[in-house]
Scaffold this motif. Sequence first.
Motif, PDB file in Angstrom:
ATOM      1  N   ASN A 285      45.706  13.503  12.547  1.00 12.06           N
ATOM      2  CA  ASN A 285      45.580  12.729  11.310  1.00 12.06           C
ATOM      3  C   ASN A 285      44.117  12.429  10.989  1.00 12.06           C
ATOM      4  O   ASN A 285      43.673  12.584   9.848  1.00 12.06           O
TER       5      ASN A 285
ATOM      6  N   LEU B 171      41.971  13.418   7.622  1.00 15.96           N
ATOM      7  CA  LEU B 171      41.423  12.372   6.751  1.00 15.96           C
ATOM      8  C   LEU B 171      39.914  12.471   6.613  1.00 15.96           C
ATOM      9  O   LEU B 171      39.356  12.148   5.563  1.00 15.96           O
TER      10      LEU B 171
ATOM     11  N   ALA C 262      52.258  11.114   6.565  1.00 18.75           N
ATOM     12  CA  ALA C 262      51.660  11.384   5.255  1.00 18.75           C
ATOM     13  C   ALA C 262      51.953  10.241   4.292  1.00 18.75           C
ATOM     14  O   ALA C 262      51.110   9.857   3.468  1.00 18.75           O
TER      15      ALA C 262
ATOM     16  N   ASN D  90      49.816   7.106   5.309  1.00 22.90           N
ATOM     17  CA  ASN D  90      48.430   7.245   4.838  1.00 22.90           C
ATOM     18  C   ASN D  90      48.316   6.869   3.366  1.00 22.90           C
ATOM     19  O   ASN D  90      47.383   6.174   2.954  1.00 22.90           O
ATOM     20  N   THR D  91      49.245   7.357   2.577  1.00 20.02           N
ATOM     21  CA  THR D  91      49.222   7.121   1.134  1.00 20.02           C
ATOM     22  C   THR D  91      49.393   5.642   0.806  1.00 20.02           C
ATOM     23  O   THR D  91      48.748   5.119  -0.120  1.00 20.02           O
TER      24      THR D  91
ATOM     25  N   LYS E  28      44.927   6.469   1.619  1.00 22.00           N
ATOM     26  CA  LYS E  28      44.365   7.773   1.266  1.00 22.00           C
ATOM     27  C   LYS E  28      45.523   8.646   0.816  1.00 22.00           C
ATOM     28  O   LYS E  28      46.418   8.980   1.601  1.00 22.00           O
TER      29      LYS E  28
ATOM     30  N   MET F  40      47.988  11.487  -0.003  1.00 25.81           N
ATOM     31  CA  MET F  40      48.261  12.772   0.620  1.00 25.81           C
ATOM     32  C   MET F  40      49.144  13.622  -0.289  1.00 25.81           C
ATOM     33  O   MET F  40      49.818  13.107  -1.188  1.00 25.81           O
TER      34      MET F  40
ATOM     35  N   ALA G  81      50.545  19.163   5.262  1.00 28.70           N
ATOM     36  CA  ALA G  81      49.931  18.045   4.545  1.00 28.70           C
ATOM     37  C   ALA G  81      48.456  18.304   4.311  1.00 28.70           C
ATOM     38  O   ALA G  81      47.792  18.994   5.091  1.00 28.70           O
TER      39      ALA G  81
ATOM     40  N   LEU H 135      44.877  16.342   1.894  1.00 27.48           N
ATOM     41  CA  LEU H 135      44.443  15.266   1.016  1.00 27.48           C
ATOM     42  C   LEU H 135      44.775  15.630  -0.420  1.00 27.48           C
ATOM     43  O   LEU H 135      44.511  16.748  -0.873  1.00 27.48           O
ATOM     44  N   ASP H 136      45.342  14.691  -1.133  1.00 26.58           N
ATOM     45  CA  ASP H 136      45.729  14.936  -2.518  1.00 26.58           C
ATOM     46  C   ASP H 136      44.524  15.324  -3.368  1.00 26.58           C
ATOM     47  O   ASP H 136      44.620  16.190  -4.241  1.00 26.58           O
TER      48      ASP H 136
ATOM     49  N   ILE I 251      54.149  12.337  -3.315  1.00 29.51           N
ATOM     50  CA  ILE I 251      53.494  13.039  -2.208  1.00 29.51           C
ATOM     51  C   ILE I 251      54.121  14.413  -2.016  1.00 29.51           C
ATOM     52  O   ILE I 251      53.428  15.398  -1.779  1.00 29.51           O
TER      53      ILE I 251
END
Length: 404
Positions: A47, A51, A65, A68-69, A77, A79, A219, A221-222, A336
């Motif tokens: 993870n 990140l 995931a 994190n979001t 953060k 995802m 997964a 980062l978005d 997500i």
Amino acid sequence: MAKELLSVGFLPLVDAALPILAQELGIAEEHGLDLHFIKDLSWAAVNDRLLYGQSDVAHMLAPLAIANTLGRGRPAKAMAVPFVLGLNGNAITMSNELADKISPDGALATPAEAGARLVDVIASLEKTGRRLKFGVVHRYSSHNYMLRYWLAGCGIAPDKDVEILTISPPFAADALESGAIDAICVGEPWNSVAVERGCGRIVLVTAQIWRRGVEKVLAMLDENLEEKRDVVEKLIRALHETASRFVDPENWDRHSEVLARPHYLDGSVELIRRAISDRILLSKGSSPIHIPDFMFQYREAANFPWKSQASWLYSQMLRWDDMTYSREDQLRVEAIFRSNVYRSALDGTDAPMPSANSKIEGGIEGPLAVGSTQGRLLMGSDPFFDGCIFDPDKLPEYLENWLI
């Protein structure tokens, strides 16, 4: 033509198979990709790498995931999950002493039978002041939520009647063997490692708790998704093609050999082959048994990122993690799972594509033809062991049932 380089974080588990095989079988190269793998020993490390930019994409726990979001335990953060790497594939392995009480005939127990016997064991131990210790791979893991779902459904309070501890998958068998814990809920090959050592016995598999439970995901980062959109869609196409080969029995020997290599799982070819063929050894010295859908891939749009699956995981966070429901958070969680990216990547291919992005989970009792925008899609039975169903449009009401 120059290939696009992508770094992939992963843990040595059988369900990391698709990206590994895509690279090793030359499928990634055919799609203009070169995948570089970074192996870690804990989900926290996987993870962190993702990140902080040390990996582009990761083999990841689906609930992580989401955590994190939503900023659970660290700054939020966002995802993105454009592809599901597989369903289920986990088991509950108990020490031999405990397994003898929970499944005395040595067979795979039913969740209800195992739970009823576990209630009796807990009651007996209560007189001595000892609580059973269960190991899961991460606080935000399907292992944790599936274990809790089963325990609670059998009348056991997970945070009162037992202890649930976090143990990294590669050390789960060690913890069981040392007596530090009484049972583990972990992915393959680590249940089978414990069985081969003779320190544990598989009593349940998570496919018995939820037949189509979402497990690991791809997964990223978005914020990086749109920047790398073309590359991500190439990767989805490569993974889809790999999944179609993964379920072909003719390929199991070759795939097991690749996954067992030192820089990937560094494990037994035989144990890995059992997992990918749904043939599991429950106890040392016994014969492998066929467990249908033990680790589910490819068929029935198994790799499609259903928003309802994300929503169910969110419901379990609300249930067990002292969170308050909000419609805004539910929509963030569902966003997500990027079904739109999956659709775009596989548009015009042979991939059956559901016409909806969400569905009622646990509501299919048998083979059911569902609406699709391309190909023909037949969905199999997907029950929860307790017969409950989950409608993502009625999540608050679902939670109220548990409170009652």
